[in-house]
Design a protein around this motif. Structure first.
Motif, PDB file in Angstrom:
ATOM      1  N   TYR A 108       0.798  -1.214   0.072  1.00 41.60           N
ATOM      2  CA  TYR A 108      -0.076  -0.050  -0.122  1.00 41.60           C
ATOM      3  C   TYR A 108       0.772   1.231  -0.009  1.00 41.60           C
ATOM      4  O   TYR A 108       1.782   1.258   0.765  1.00 41.60           O
ATOM      5  CB  TYR A 108      -0.933  -0.085   1.186  1.00 41.60           C
ATOM      6  N   GLY A 109       0.479   2.314  -0.893  1.00 40.94           N
ATOM      7  CA  GLY A 109       1.165   3.552  -0.980  1.00 40.94           C
ATOM      8  C   GLY A 109       2.323   3.398  -1.687  1.00 40.94           C
ATOM      9  O   GLY A 109       3.358   4.416  -1.458  1.00 40.94           O
ATOM     10  N   GLU A 112       3.011   6.802  -4.262  1.00 39.04           N
ATOM     11  CA  GLU A 112       3.363   8.039  -3.366  1.00 39.04           C
ATOM     12  C   GLU A 112       4.782   7.957  -2.944  1.00 39.04           C
ATOM     13  O   GLU A 112       5.475   9.004  -2.969  1.00 39.04           O
ATOM     14  CB  GLU A 112       2.359   8.287  -2.194  1.00 39.04           C
ATOM     15  N   ASP A 125      -0.917   5.632  -8.333  1.00 37.65           N
ATOM     16  CA  ASP A 125      -1.021   4.301  -7.398  1.00 37.65           C
ATOM     17  C   ASP A 125      -1.797   3.395  -8.173  1.00 37.65           C
ATOM     18  O   ASP A 125      -2.768   3.745  -8.888  1.00 37.65           O
ATOM     19  CB  ASP A 125      -1.516   4.717  -6.128  1.00 37.65           C
ATOM     20  N   ARG A 154      -3.609  10.526  -7.007  1.00 39.45           N
ATOM     21  CA  ARG A 154      -3.881  10.751  -5.615  1.00 39.45           C
ATOM     22  C   ARG A 154      -4.489  11.970  -5.699  1.00 39.45           C
ATOM     23  O   ARG A 154      -4.486  12.809  -6.464  1.00 39.45           O
ATOM     24  CB  ARG A 154      -2.701  10.538  -4.837  1.00 39.45           C
ATOM     25  N   ARG A 188      -6.607   5.991  -3.146  1.00 36.56           N
ATOM     26  CA  ARG A 188      -6.036   5.826  -1.822  1.00 36.56           C
ATOM     27  C   ARG A 188      -7.015   4.625  -1.514  1.00 36.56           C
ATOM     28  O   ARG A 188      -6.600   3.491  -0.817  1.00 36.56           O
ATOM     29  CB  ARG A 188      -6.035   6.749  -0.878  1.00 36.56           C
ATOM     30  N   LEU A 241     -10.738   6.470   5.153  1.00 35.56           N
ATOM     31  CA  LEU A 241     -10.923   6.036   3.749  1.00 35.56           C
ATOM     32  C   LEU A 241     -12.388   5.574   3.560  1.00 35.56           C
ATOM     33  O   LEU A 241     -12.734   4.702   4.585  1.00 35.56           O
ATOM     34  CB  LEU A 241      -9.869   5.053   3.310  1.00 35.56           C
TER      35      LEU A 241
END
Length: 312
Positions: A108-109, A112, A125, A154, A188, A241
């Motif tokens: 995850y992420g 970024e 992403d 994002r 996200r 989220l």
């Protein structure tokens, strides 16, 4: 618009994307090494048990990262997290202001984090839904019909009109090739939804030394997966989220559609004594939980046991 695609990491996921695009006539370069690269150069890439049936693409454009000398439009990053630095160096060498990078790692992420090191290109992403494994050098076998690539910018991320058109063309190319391309304005949330499947599946799968079949029937493995998924749902709320409340049921439905023999790439790496993504895919959840003040007792129990086995 004809895009020049690069598949950085032509294993099960990258190879699948590249094979479908190449079979549809797209300009695709596979970056690989070792036996996989040798097989690509000798006989192309073969796909088995896909929703489109069995097919082979030959010849294919395949090479090492070092040998690639063109200027790509779109780079799909499909390597393991521990190989990201090599890809970042590759993008710095070959990319430009209109290059689009789409990472589809299980971590995850990732986009970024990559963007901070690649300010001159656009890094989205993204994530992928596919059950696949390299069944032999140059051959990839699917374990279910699901094949989706989700990607997007994002919140607050700006880019040019030319890059936005490329992002739209990627979706059109994927869809035409037989892959569900899904551009999202909520990347996200949507990548965390994927993480809610891959992280507990990898963790519980390794904890019980079990494959998909053990999670498709009632029992402790399934109960543990559900409990871990619910803990991740609580974490997603703390993160702000907007993950749907029925996400656990959605993931169980995904599980139900897999071959009982399907496993995770993390399990396969551990079984073969290779470096794995367990730190970023499983252990990192405790750091995320601590950062947002969320109690995750089942995750803690599983992580404690996996660390006690010396897995890292």
């Amino acid at each position: 618009m004809e895009l020049k695609y690069v598949i950085a990491g032509a294993g099960a996921t990258g190879g699948s994307i590249g094979a479908f695009l190449a079979a549809d006539g797209r300009n695709v370069a596979f970056l690989a090494r070792g036996a996989q690269l040798e097989a690509f150069l000798k006989k192309g890439i073969s796909m088995r048990h896909t929703a489109k049936g069995d097919f082979t693409v030959s010849p294919v454009k395949a090479m090492t990262m070092e040998a690639y000398q063109e200027r790509p439009d779109v780079i799909f990053v499909c390597v393991k997290s521990y190989s990201l630095e090599d890809v970042i160096k590759f993008v710095k060498r070959t990319g430009c202001s209109e290059t689009v990078v789409i990472p589809i790692l299980n971590i995850y992420g990732t986009g970024e984090r990559m963007q901070k090191e690649l300010p001159s290109v656009t890094v989205t992403d993204g994530c992928i839904y596919v059950a696949a494994h390299v069944s032999a050098p140059g051959e990839i076998t699917h374990g279910g019909d699901i094949f989706r690539v989700v990607y997007g910018l994002r919140p607050g991320q700006s880019t040019t009109e030319a890059v936005m058109e490329k992002l739209s063309q990627v979706k059109r190319d994927l869809d035409h090739a037989g892959v569900s391309g899904e551009y999202t304005d909520h990347v996200r949330r949507d990548t965390f939804r994927k993480f809610m499947y891959t992280s507990p599946m990898a963790a519980a799968g390794e904890y019980y030394h079990a494959r998909a079949g053990a999670f498709q029937e009632e029992g402790k493995p399934r109960e543990t997966f559900i409990a871990m998924d619910r803990e991740l749902l609580n974490l997603s709320k703390a993160m702000g989220l907007d993950v749907p409340e029925d996400m656990v049921e959605v993931n169980l439905a995904i599980l139900a559609g897999l071959s009982p023999e399907a496993g995770t790439s993390m399990q396969l790496d551990i079984a073969k004594g290779r470096q794995s993504e367990i730190s970023e895919l499983v252990y990192a959840v405790e750091d995320m939980a601590a950062a947002y003040g969320v109690e995750m007792p089942v995750y803690h129990q599983v992580i404690k046991e996996l660390k006690a086995r010396g897995l890292k």
